[in-house]
Scaffold this motif. Structure first.
Motif, PDB file in Angstrom:
ATOM      1  N   ALA A   1       7.879  78.482  10.098  1.00 14.31           N
ATOM      2  CA  ALA A   1       7.500  78.240   8.705  1.00 14.31           C
ATOM      3  C   ALA A   1       6.199  78.970   8.408  1.00 14.31           C
ATOM      4  CB  ALA A   1       7.348  76.754   8.446  1.00 14.31           C
ATOM      5  N   GLN A   2       6.077  79.351   7.173  1.00 16.46           N
ATOM      6  CA  GLN A   2       4.867  80.062   6.769  1.00 16.46           C
ATOM      7  C   GLN A   2       3.963  79.129   5.981  1.00 16.46           C
ATOM      8  OE1 GLN A   2       7.275  82.930   4.669  1.00 16.46           O
ATOM      9  NE2 GLN A   2       6.530  84.544   5.986  1.00 16.46           N
ATOM     10  N   SER A   3       2.666  79.421   6.069  1.00 13.54           N
ATOM     11  CA  SER A   3       1.712  78.661   5.277  1.00 13.54           C
ATOM     12  C   SER A   3       0.504  79.531   4.993  1.00 13.54           C
ATOM     13  CB  SER A   3       1.282  77.376   5.994  1.00 13.54           C
ATOM     14  OG  SER A   3       0.576  77.686   7.168  1.00 13.54           O
ATOM     15  N   VAL A   4      -0.235  79.142   3.973  1.00 16.89           N
ATOM     16  CA  VAL A   4      -1.423  79.869   3.566  1.00 16.89           C
ATOM     17  C   VAL A   4      -2.544  78.867   3.335  1.00 16.89           C
ATOM     18  CG1 VAL A   4      -2.453  81.318   1.793  1.00 16.89           C
ATOM     19  CG2 VAL A   4      -0.089  81.711   2.495  1.00 16.89           C
ATOM     20  N   THR A   5      -3.707  79.186   3.852  1.00 10.54           N
ATOM     21  CA  THR A   5      -4.885  78.356   3.634  1.00 10.54           C
ATOM     22  C   THR A   5      -5.956  79.172   2.945  1.00 10.54           C
ATOM     23  OG1 THR A   5      -4.417  77.072   5.635  1.00 10.54           O
ATOM     24  CG2 THR A   5      -6.637  76.925   4.725  1.00 10.54           C
ATOM     25  N   GLN A   6      -6.396  78.683   1.817  1.00 14.02           N
ATOM     26  CA  GLN A   6      -7.515  79.316   1.123  1.00 14.02           C
ATOM     27  C   GLN A   6      -8.724  78.403   1.282  1.00 14.02           C
ATOM     28  OE1 GLN A   6      -4.775  80.644  -2.551  1.00 14.02           O
ATOM     29  NE2 GLN A   6      -6.910  81.304  -2.759  1.00 14.02           N
ATOM     30  N   LEU A   7      -9.746  78.944   1.912  1.00  9.17           N
ATOM     31  CA  LEU A   7     -10.946  78.161   2.179  1.00  9.17           C
ATOM     32  C   LEU A   7     -11.834  78.157   0.947  1.00  9.17           C
ATOM     33  CD1 LEU A   7     -12.393  76.570   4.371  1.00  9.17           C
ATOM     34  CD2 LEU A   7     -13.589  78.665   4.998  1.00  9.17           C
ATOM     35  N   GLY A   8     -12.067  76.966   0.415  1.00  9.65           N
ATOM     36  CA  GLY A   8     -12.896  76.841  -0.774  1.00  9.65           C
ATOM     37  C   GLY A   8     -12.063  76.797  -2.030  1.00  9.65           C
ATOM     38  N   SER A   9     -11.991  75.635  -2.646  1.00 12.80           N
ATOM     39  CA  SER A   9     -11.230  75.519  -3.896  1.00 12.80           C
ATOM     40  C   SER A   9     -12.024  76.099  -5.067  1.00 12.80           C
ATOM     41  CB  SER A   9     -10.885  74.058  -4.180  1.00 12.80           C
ATOM     42  OG  SER A   9     -12.065  73.288  -4.293  1.00 12.80           O
ATOM     43  N   HIS A  10     -13.332  76.197  -4.903  1.00 13.40           N
ATOM     44  CA  HIS A  10     -14.190  76.723  -5.958  1.00 13.40           C
ATOM     45  C   HIS A  10     -15.293  77.555  -5.326  1.00 13.40           C
ATOM     46  CE1 HIS A  10     -17.202  75.970  -9.470  1.00 13.40           C
ATOM     47  NE2 HIS A  10     -16.560  77.109  -9.608  1.00 13.40           N
ATOM     48  N   VAL A  11     -15.418  78.786  -5.821  1.00 14.10           N
ATOM     49  CA  VAL A  11     -16.481  79.684  -5.373  1.00 14.10           C
ATOM     50  C   VAL A  11     -17.266  80.131  -6.594  1.00 14.10           C
ATOM     51  CG1 VAL A  11     -16.988  81.951  -4.382  1.00 14.10           C
ATOM     52  CG2 VAL A  11     -15.257  80.479  -3.319  1.00 14.10           C
ATOM     53  N   SER A  12     -18.576  80.082  -6.483  1.00 10.36           N
ATOM     54  CA  SER A  12     -19.437  80.486  -7.585  1.00 10.36           C
ATOM     55  C   SER A  12     -20.353  81.612  -7.112  1.00 10.36           C
ATOM     56  CB  SER A  12     -20.268  79.293  -8.058  1.00 10.36           C
ATOM     57  OG  SER A  12     -21.023  79.623  -9.192  1.00 10.36           O
ATOM     58  N   VAL A  13     -20.402  82.697  -7.877  1.00 10.76           N
ATOM     59  CA  VAL A  13     -21.262  83.835  -7.532  1.00 10.76           C
ATOM     60  C   VAL A  13     -22.025  84.278  -8.761  1.00 10.76           C
ATOM     61  CG1 VAL A  13     -19.687  84.619  -5.707  1.00 10.76           C
ATOM     62  CG2 VAL A  13     -19.505  85.604  -8.011  1.00 10.76           C
ATOM     63  N   SER A  14     -23.116  84.961  -8.533  1.00  8.86           N
ATOM     64  CA  SER A  14     -23.876  85.531  -9.637  1.00  8.86           C
ATOM     65  C   SER A  14     -23.263  86.861 -10.047  1.00  8.86           C
ATOM     66  CB  SER A  14     -25.336  85.744  -9.238  1.00  8.86           C
ATOM     67  OG  SER A  14     -25.952  84.514  -8.927  1.00  8.86           O
ATOM     68  N   GLU A  15     -23.418  87.198 -11.301  1.00  7.67           N
ATOM     69  CA  GLU A  15     -22.938  88.498 -11.775  1.00  7.67           C
ATOM     70  C   GLU A  15     -23.604  89.604 -10.968  1.00  7.67           C
ATOM     71  OE1 GLU A  15     -23.768  89.227 -15.899  1.00  7.67           O
ATOM     72  OE2 GLU A  15     -22.033  90.555 -16.128  1.00  7.67           O
ATOM     73  N   GLY A  16     -22.799  90.541 -10.482  1.00 12.31           N
ATOM     74  CA  GLY A  16     -23.326  91.633  -9.665  1.00 12.31           C
ATOM     75  C   GLY A  16     -23.315  91.362  -8.171  1.00 12.31           C
ATOM     76  N   ALA A  17     -23.068  90.124  -7.785  1.00 12.41           N
ATOM     77  CA  ALA A  17     -23.041  89.770  -6.366  1.00 12.41           C
ATOM     78  C   ALA A  17     -21.667  90.033  -5.766  1.00 12.41           C
ATOM     79  CB  ALA A  17     -23.417  88.295  -6.189  1.00 12.41           C
ATOM     80  N   LEU A  18     -21.638  90.026  -4.429  1.00 11.49           N
ATOM     81  CA  LEU A  18     -20.385  90.220  -3.705  1.00 11.49           C
ATOM     82  C   LEU A  18     -19.457  89.018  -3.919  1.00 11.49           C
ATOM     83  CD1 LEU A  18     -18.682  91.675  -1.430  1.00 11.49           C
ATOM     84  CD2 LEU A  18     -19.907  90.180   0.178  1.00 11.49           C
ATOM     85  N   VAL A  19     -18.192  89.325  -4.113  1.00 13.36           N
ATOM     86  CA  VAL A  19     -17.167  88.285  -4.172  1.00 13.36           C
ATOM     87  C   VAL A  19     -16.384  88.303  -2.858  1.00 13.36           C
ATOM     88  CG1 VAL A  19     -15.056  87.480  -5.298  1.00 13.36           C
ATOM     89  CG2 VAL A  19     -16.902  88.484  -6.671  1.00 13.36           C
ATOM     90  N   LEU A  20     -16.259  87.132  -2.240  1.00 17.83           N
ATOM     91  CA  LEU A  20     -15.466  86.997  -1.017  1.00 17.83           C
ATOM     92  C   LEU A  20     -14.633  85.736  -1.145  1.00 17.83           C
ATOM     93  CD1 LEU A  20     -14.590  87.579   1.903  1.00 17.83           C
ATOM     94  CD2 LEU A  20     -16.670  86.386   2.664  1.00 17.83           C
ATOM     95  N   LEU A  21     -13.322  85.911  -1.204  1.00 20.08           N
ATOM     96  CA  LEU A  21     -12.398  84.783  -1.259  1.00 20.08           C
ATOM     97  C   LEU A  21     -11.551  84.834   0.001  1.00 20.08           C
ATOM     98  CD1 LEU A  21     -11.252  84.976  -4.992  1.00 20.08           C
ATOM     99  CD2 LEU A  21     -13.235  83.818  -4.011  1.00 20.08           C
ATOM    100  N   ARG A  22     -11.527  83.710   0.701  1.00 18.78           N
ATOM    101  CA  ARG A  22     -10.916  83.690   2.031  1.00 18.78           C
ATOM    102  C   ARG A  22      -9.468  83.213   2.009  1.00 18.78           C
ATOM    103  NH1 ARG A  22     -15.030  84.247   5.820  1.00 18.78           N
ATOM    104  NH2 ARG A  22     -17.130  83.905   4.966  1.00 18.78           N
ATOM    105  N   CYS A  23      -8.662  83.862   2.837  1.00 17.48           N
ATOM    106  CA  CYS A  23      -7.255  83.505   2.964  1.00 17.48           C
ATOM    107  C   CYS A  23      -6.840  83.676   4.414  1.00 17.48           C
ATOM    108  CB  CYS A  23      -6.392  84.392   2.065  1.00 17.48           C
ATOM    109  SG  CYS A  23      -4.609  84.176   2.295  1.00 17.48           S
ATOM    110  N   ASN A  24      -6.287  82.634   4.980  1.00 24.47           N
ATOM    111  CA  ASN A  24      -5.689  82.706   6.313  1.00 24.47           C
ATOM    112  C   ASN A  24      -4.230  82.284   6.201  1.00 24.47           C
ATOM    113  OD1 ASN A  24      -8.773  82.104   6.980  1.00 24.47           O
ATOM    114  ND2 ASN A  24      -7.824  83.157   8.720  1.00 24.47           N
ATOM    115  N   TYR A  25      -3.398  82.914   6.997  1.00 24.58           N
ATOM    116  CA  TYR A  25      -1.973  82.643   6.906  1.00 24.58           C
ATOM    117  C   TYR A  25      -1.407  82.253   8.259  1.00 24.58           C
ATOM    118  CZ  TYR A  25      -1.328  87.072   9.239  1.00 24.58           C
ATOM    119  OH  TYR A  25      -1.386  88.072  10.180  1.00 24.58           O
ATOM    120  N   SER A  26      -0.269  81.660   8.216  1.00 19.67           N
ATOM    121  CA  SER A  26       0.493  81.352   9.423  1.00 19.67           C
ATOM    122  C   SER A  26       1.903  81.861   9.206  1.00 19.67           C
ATOM    123  CB  SER A  26       0.508  79.843   9.674  1.00 19.67           C
ATOM    124  OG  SER A  26       1.395  79.520  10.717  1.00 19.67           O
ATOM    125  N   SER A  27       2.359  82.708  10.118  1.00 23.64           N
ATOM    126  CA  SER A  27       3.703  83.262   9.998  1.00 23.64           C
ATOM    127  C   SER A  27       4.211  83.644  11.375  1.00 23.64           C
ATOM    128  CB  SER A  27       3.700  84.481   9.079  1.00 23.64           C
ATOM    129  OG  SER A  27       4.989  85.065   9.008  1.00 23.64           O
TER     130      SER A  27
END
Lengths: 113, 118
Positions: A1-27
């Motif tokens: 079975a496959q699954s996906v985990t996204q760490l952090g339901s809410h991420v807040s960044v300042s304008e101009g800052a780096l955006v990093l949204l995390r995703c780990n999967y199982s397959s």
């Protein structure tokens, strides 16, 4: 079975800052990975995808993601956040063409001026 | 070209009533998917059509849910005897299948139908 985990339901960044949204999967088989963005009261828009080949993939709006098999990750990045990037982001996985996607729970990105 | 369209955009119904939600996929797309998006469950797969093959109904939550696809194009999702837990946004997506074309994996989504059961 496959699954996906996204760490952090809410991420807040300042304008101009780096955006990093995390995703780990199982397959159990080589995955096909996707990032979608959803603006309020709209459907999902494909940002980028990994199927085969180059592990660093570039998408629309300056986003990119890197497939790391050893870490089972597919994190989404953007060097400089813009106010218009504020939205919900979903990571998804499938194992072959034209099969249903399995989605993560989503990460809401807020951009602060 | 035209994208995936869905109707109605909003539907309010009373508990116990039947509802029909419509999806018009992108012309030429052979695969069509229904998903449900709710606060508690996130995005869930419901049912999937591929060409003339029997649909994959493995995601339907109960036998009150059914779907059909006529002429390989338009699809209708029917929910009978609606319950309050059916309140959600129902999303439709379509894709095409061409061997060796990696765009085959890209699902294009409609704007969704927001269903509210009172």
């Amino acid at each position: 079975a496959q699954s996906v985990t996204q760490l952090g339901s809410h991420v807040s960044v300042s304008e101009g800052a780096l955006v990093l949204l995390r995703c780990n999967y199982s397959s159990s088989v080589p995955p096909y990975l996707f990032w979608y963005v959803q603006y309020p009261n709209q459907g999902l828009q494909l940002l980028l995808k990994y199927t085969t080949g180059a592990t660093l993939v570039k998408g629309i709006n300056g986003f990119e993601a890197e497939f790391k098999k050893s870490e089972t990750s597919f994190h989404l990045t953007k060097p400089s956040a813009h106010m218009s990037d504020a939205a919900e982001y979903f990571c998804a996985v499938t194992f072959s063409g034209n099969t249903p996607l399995v989605f993560g729970k989503g990460t809401r990105l807020s951009v602060i001026a | 070209g035209a994208g995936v369209s869905q109707s109605p955009s909003n539907k309010v119904t009373e508990k116990g009533k039947d509802v029909e939600l419509r999806c018009d996929p992108i012309s030429g797309h052979t695969a069509l998917y229904w998903y449900r998006q709710s606060l508690g469950q996130g995005l869930e797969f419901l049912i999937y059509f591929q060409g003339n093959s029997a649909p994959d109904k493995s995601g339907l939550p109960s036998d009150r849910f059914s779907a059909e696809r006529t002429g390989g194009s338009v699809s209708t999702l029917t929910i009978q005897r609606t319950q309050q837990e059916d309140s959600a946004v129902y999303l439709c997506a379509s894709s095409f299948l061409r061997p060796l074309d990696t765009r085959s994996y890209e699902q294009y989504f409609g704007p969704g139908t927001r269903l509210t059961v009172t």
